[in-house]
Design a protein around this motif. Sequence first.
Motif, PDB file in Angstrom:
ATOM      1  N   GLN B 162       0.753  -1.247  -0.076  1.00 60.70           N
ATOM      2  CA  GLN B 162       0.047   0.000  -0.137  1.00 60.70           C
ATOM      3  C   GLN B 162       0.764   1.264   0.025  1.00 60.70           C
ATOM      4  O   GLN B 162       2.099   1.232   0.562  1.00 60.70           O
ATOM      5  CB  GLN B 162      -0.735   0.199   1.349  1.00 60.70           C
ATOM      6  CG  GLN B 162      -2.052  -0.913   1.037  1.00 60.70           C
ATOM      7  CD  GLN B 162      -3.263  -0.938   2.478  1.00 60.70           C
ATOM      8  OE1 GLN B 162      -3.368   0.072   2.854  1.00 60.70           O
ATOM      9  NE2 GLN B 162      -3.559  -2.203   2.645  1.00 60.70           N
ATOM     10  N   GLY B 163       0.338   2.437  -0.592  1.00 57.89           N
ATOM     11  CA  GLY B 163       0.939   3.569  -0.588  1.00 57.89           C
ATOM     12  C   GLY B 163      -0.025   4.837  -0.815  1.00 57.89           C
ATOM     13  O   GLY B 163      -1.205   4.516  -1.032  1.00 57.89           O
ATOM     14  N   GLN B 164       0.580   5.706  -0.483  1.00 60.45           N
ATOM     15  CA  GLN B 164      -0.424   6.999  -0.806  1.00 60.45           C
ATOM     16  C   GLN B 164       0.415   8.407  -1.501  1.00 60.45           C
ATOM     17  O   GLN B 164       1.633   8.491  -1.055  1.00 60.45           O
ATOM     18  CB  GLN B 164      -0.985   7.366   0.594  1.00 60.45           C
ATOM     19  CG  GLN B 164       0.066   8.054   1.635  1.00 60.45           C
ATOM     20  CD  GLN B 164      -1.038   8.176   3.001  1.00 60.45           C
ATOM     21  OE1 GLN B 164      -1.826   7.457   3.141  1.00 60.45           O
ATOM     22  NE2 GLN B 164      -0.437   9.168   3.720  1.00 60.45           N
ATOM     23  N   PHE B 165       0.048   9.154  -2.019  1.00 60.93           N
ATOM     24  CA  PHE B 165       0.630  10.500  -2.400  1.00 60.93           C
ATOM     25  C   PHE B 165      -0.506  11.668  -2.487  1.00 60.93           C
ATOM     26  O   PHE B 165      -1.720  11.435  -2.615  1.00 60.93           O
ATOM     27  CB  PHE B 165       0.865  10.002  -3.899  1.00 60.93           C
ATOM     28  CG  PHE B 165       1.350  11.463  -4.774  1.00 60.93           C
ATOM     29  CD1 PHE B 165       2.392  11.805  -4.391  1.00 60.93           C
ATOM     30  CD2 PHE B 165       0.317  12.059  -5.357  1.00 60.93           C
ATOM     31  CE1 PHE B 165       2.912  13.363  -5.158  1.00 60.93           C
ATOM     32  CE2 PHE B 165       0.531  13.288  -5.997  1.00 60.93           C
ATOM     33  CZ  PHE B 165       2.109  13.978  -5.905  1.00 60.93           C
ATOM     34  N   ALA B 166       0.237  12.581  -2.163  1.00 60.87           N
ATOM     35  CA  ALA B 166      -0.416  13.871  -2.255  1.00 60.87           C
ATOM     36  C   ALA B 166       0.422  15.127  -2.572  1.00 60.87           C
ATOM     37  O   ALA B 166       1.357  15.010  -1.861  1.00 60.87           O
ATOM     38  CB  ALA B 166      -1.382  14.271  -0.932  1.00 60.87           C
ATOM     39  N   ALA B 167      -0.078  16.055  -3.042  1.00 59.04           N
ATOM     40  CA  ALA B 167       0.903  17.345  -3.278  1.00 59.04           C
ATOM     41  C   ALA B 167       0.157  18.329  -2.713  1.00 59.04           C
ATOM     42  O   ALA B 167      -1.192  18.735  -2.526  1.00 59.04           O
ATOM     43  CB  ALA B 167       0.657  17.708  -4.838  1.00 59.04           C
ATOM     44  N   PHE B 168       0.849  19.389  -2.017  1.00 49.61           N
ATOM     45  CA  PHE B 168       0.390  20.328  -1.326  1.00 49.61           C
ATOM     46  C   PHE B 168       1.015  21.839  -1.772  1.00 49.61           C
ATOM     47  O   PHE B 168       2.401  21.672  -1.845  1.00 49.61           O
ATOM     48  CB  PHE B 168       0.670  20.429   0.154  1.00 49.61           C
ATOM     49  CG  PHE B 168      -0.012  19.248   0.935  1.00 49.61           C
ATOM     50  CD1 PHE B 168      -1.485  18.982   1.088  1.00 49.61           C
ATOM     51  CD2 PHE B 168       0.612  18.030   1.136  1.00 49.61           C
ATOM     52  CE1 PHE B 168      -2.057  17.943   1.504  1.00 49.61           C
ATOM     53  CE2 PHE B 168       0.010  16.709   1.633  1.00 49.61           C
ATOM     54  CZ  PHE B 168      -1.349  16.623   1.909  1.00 49.61           C
ATOM     55  N   TYR B 169       0.089  22.767  -2.125  1.00 51.03           N
ATOM     56  CA  TYR B 169       0.530  23.935  -2.922  1.00 51.03           C
ATOM     57  C   TYR B 169       0.556  24.875  -2.013  1.00 51.03           C
ATOM     58  O   TYR B 169      -0.338  25.040  -0.998  1.00 51.03           O
ATOM     59  CB  TYR B 169       0.035  24.053  -4.286  1.00 51.03           C
ATOM     60  CG  TYR B 169       0.328  22.950  -5.110  1.00 51.03           C
ATOM     61  CD1 TYR B 169       1.630  22.887  -5.609  1.00 51.03           C
ATOM     62  CD2 TYR B 169      -0.336  21.983  -5.293  1.00 51.03           C
ATOM     63  CE1 TYR B 169       1.717  21.843  -6.476  1.00 51.03           C
ATOM     64  CE2 TYR B 169      -0.103  20.794  -6.262  1.00 51.03           C
ATOM     65  CZ  TYR B 169       1.126  20.863  -6.769  1.00 51.03           C
ATOM     66  OH  TYR B 169       1.178  19.739  -7.587  1.00 51.03           O
ATOM     67  N   PRO B 170       1.642  26.190  -1.781  1.00 53.72           N
ATOM     68  CA  PRO B 170       1.349  27.059  -0.941  1.00 53.72           C
ATOM     69  C   PRO B 170       0.324  28.200  -1.101  1.00 53.72           C
ATOM     70  O   PRO B 170      -0.127  28.493  -0.169  1.00 53.72           O
ATOM     71  CB  PRO B 170       2.786  27.806  -1.330  1.00 53.72           C
ATOM     72  CG  PRO B 170       3.225  27.387  -2.599  1.00 53.72           C
ATOM     73  CD  PRO B 170       2.610  25.914  -2.860  1.00 53.72           C
ATOM     74  N   GLU B 171      -0.115  28.129  -2.250  1.00 54.51           N
ATOM     75  CA  GLU B 171      -1.216  29.202  -2.359  1.00 54.51           C
ATOM     76  C   GLU B 171      -2.786  28.820  -2.604  1.00 54.51           C
ATOM     77  O   GLU B 171      -3.589  29.565  -2.739  1.00 54.51           O
ATOM     78  CB  GLU B 171      -1.105  30.216  -3.549  1.00 54.51           C
ATOM     79  CG  GLU B 171       0.403  30.531  -3.987  1.00 54.51           C
ATOM     80  CD  GLU B 171       0.706  31.490  -2.816  1.00 54.51           C
ATOM     81  OE1 GLU B 171      -0.098  31.949  -1.973  1.00 54.51           O
ATOM     82  OE2 GLU B 171       2.019  32.183  -2.844  1.00 54.51           O
ATOM     83  N   ILE B 172      -2.570  27.296  -2.885  1.00 49.13           N
ATOM     84  CA  ILE B 172      -4.144  26.851  -2.978  1.00 49.13           C
ATOM     85  C   ILE B 172      -4.349  25.554  -2.297  1.00 49.13           C
ATOM     86  O   ILE B 172      -3.329  24.863  -2.356  1.00 49.13           O
ATOM     87  CB  ILE B 172      -4.254  26.768  -4.729  1.00 49.13           C
ATOM     88  CG1 ILE B 172      -5.451  26.364  -5.095  1.00 49.13           C
ATOM     89  CG2 ILE B 172      -3.205  26.078  -5.346  1.00 49.13           C
ATOM     90  CD1 ILE B 172      -5.897  26.351  -6.423  1.00 49.13           C
ATOM     91  N   GLY B 173      -5.466  25.377  -1.706  1.00 47.52           N
ATOM     92  CA  GLY B 173      -5.862  23.795  -1.301  1.00 47.52           C
ATOM     93  C   GLY B 173      -5.446  23.853   0.267  1.00 47.52           C
ATOM     94  O   GLY B 173      -4.663  24.593   0.812  1.00 47.52           O
TER      95      GLY B 173
END
Lengths: 91, 272
Positions: B162-173
């Motif tokens: 199992q694995g997971q991925f997410a991207a977090f951006y500074p100005e949005i979300g």
Amino acid sequence: MKISISIFGTRADCENKADIVIPEAATLKDLITEFSLKYMQDADLILDKDGNLRKHLIIQVNKKRVMVGKVAEYELADGDEVTIYPPVSGG
Amino acid sequence: MTQPTSKCDCSKSAAGRYERQLPLFGIEGQQKLAEASVFIAGTGGLGSPVATYLAAAGVGKIVLLDCDSVDVTNLNRQFLHRESDVGRKKAESGSEKLKEMNSEILVESVCGLLNEENVKEIIGDCQIIVDALDNDKTRRILAAFAKQTKRPYFHAAVSGFQGQFAAFYPEIGPCYFCAFPEDEDDFEENENTSETRNSEKKKPVFPIVGATAGIIGSMEANEIIKYITGAGKIQVGKLFIWDGLSCIFDVIDIESDENCSVCGKNNKNDGC
Ligand SMILES: [Zn+2]
């Protein structure tokens, strides 16, 4: 009322999916607690030593996320589908 | 943010080395890759595919961080390291392989543990922060720093199939802390950290098949390349969770939390 609950991923340590009959007005926390104690070999993955749900769990009801901080007040409705995603942290 | 100096003159090598990717984002995209600087925390199962694909794609500057040395049990998944590297510092072993693969880019290695005191100095001017770590504690230090300094933070984690991925951006979300609120009594955290692995309180290490790290690390590299070049649409507020035994991905919507300890309304951090 009858609630369908499943745990994401193929697991050897518990039933992957169950239909659980719980009393009216039972909360999401009640359901997940019952599931982890009854169906999982190691409830530590879901519950901490005080019986609270671990904050790193991701929980969805009918494909919409419910934050762990809200599970004790979240009332379920007959036919709801609950999915638990256990935490993954290795690299 | 100041641009790092890259050796990469992509106009020269574009016709050869990068020929097969130029149709996807043009010489402009290739130049953006050449000017990009990426900090990769962890040179293990996730770090191997992420660093390899970013180096191969022509990311101009890559900094690899790891405090561990190569162990023979790493070799089932950490393909940046060879049998002959056992006992060497992972960050050095990894950076050596990247330089062999692409001599046109800058690769630096940092052998050490990241903490709140040294995070600013270690990350320096790297614009993009990549989580290829094996523990939540260090992830939180990186993720908070990324949010506070307005840098994108790419998160990945694996265990078993199992694995997971997410991207977090500074100005949005949302930020990482919106997705994963802090848990003082954390179950996984105490299990796998580099710090506890070497301590008396040693617990069983997590099982892992190399292909899981390959899949999730490759997703991470893919999103970073998209972000840098502007190809396609970045994924905001999405957590991708993979079950390799069933061969399925679930996608979960992650929302910003107004009470988030890092980006919520009650904190005083910049950039939130
Ligand atoms: Zn947040």
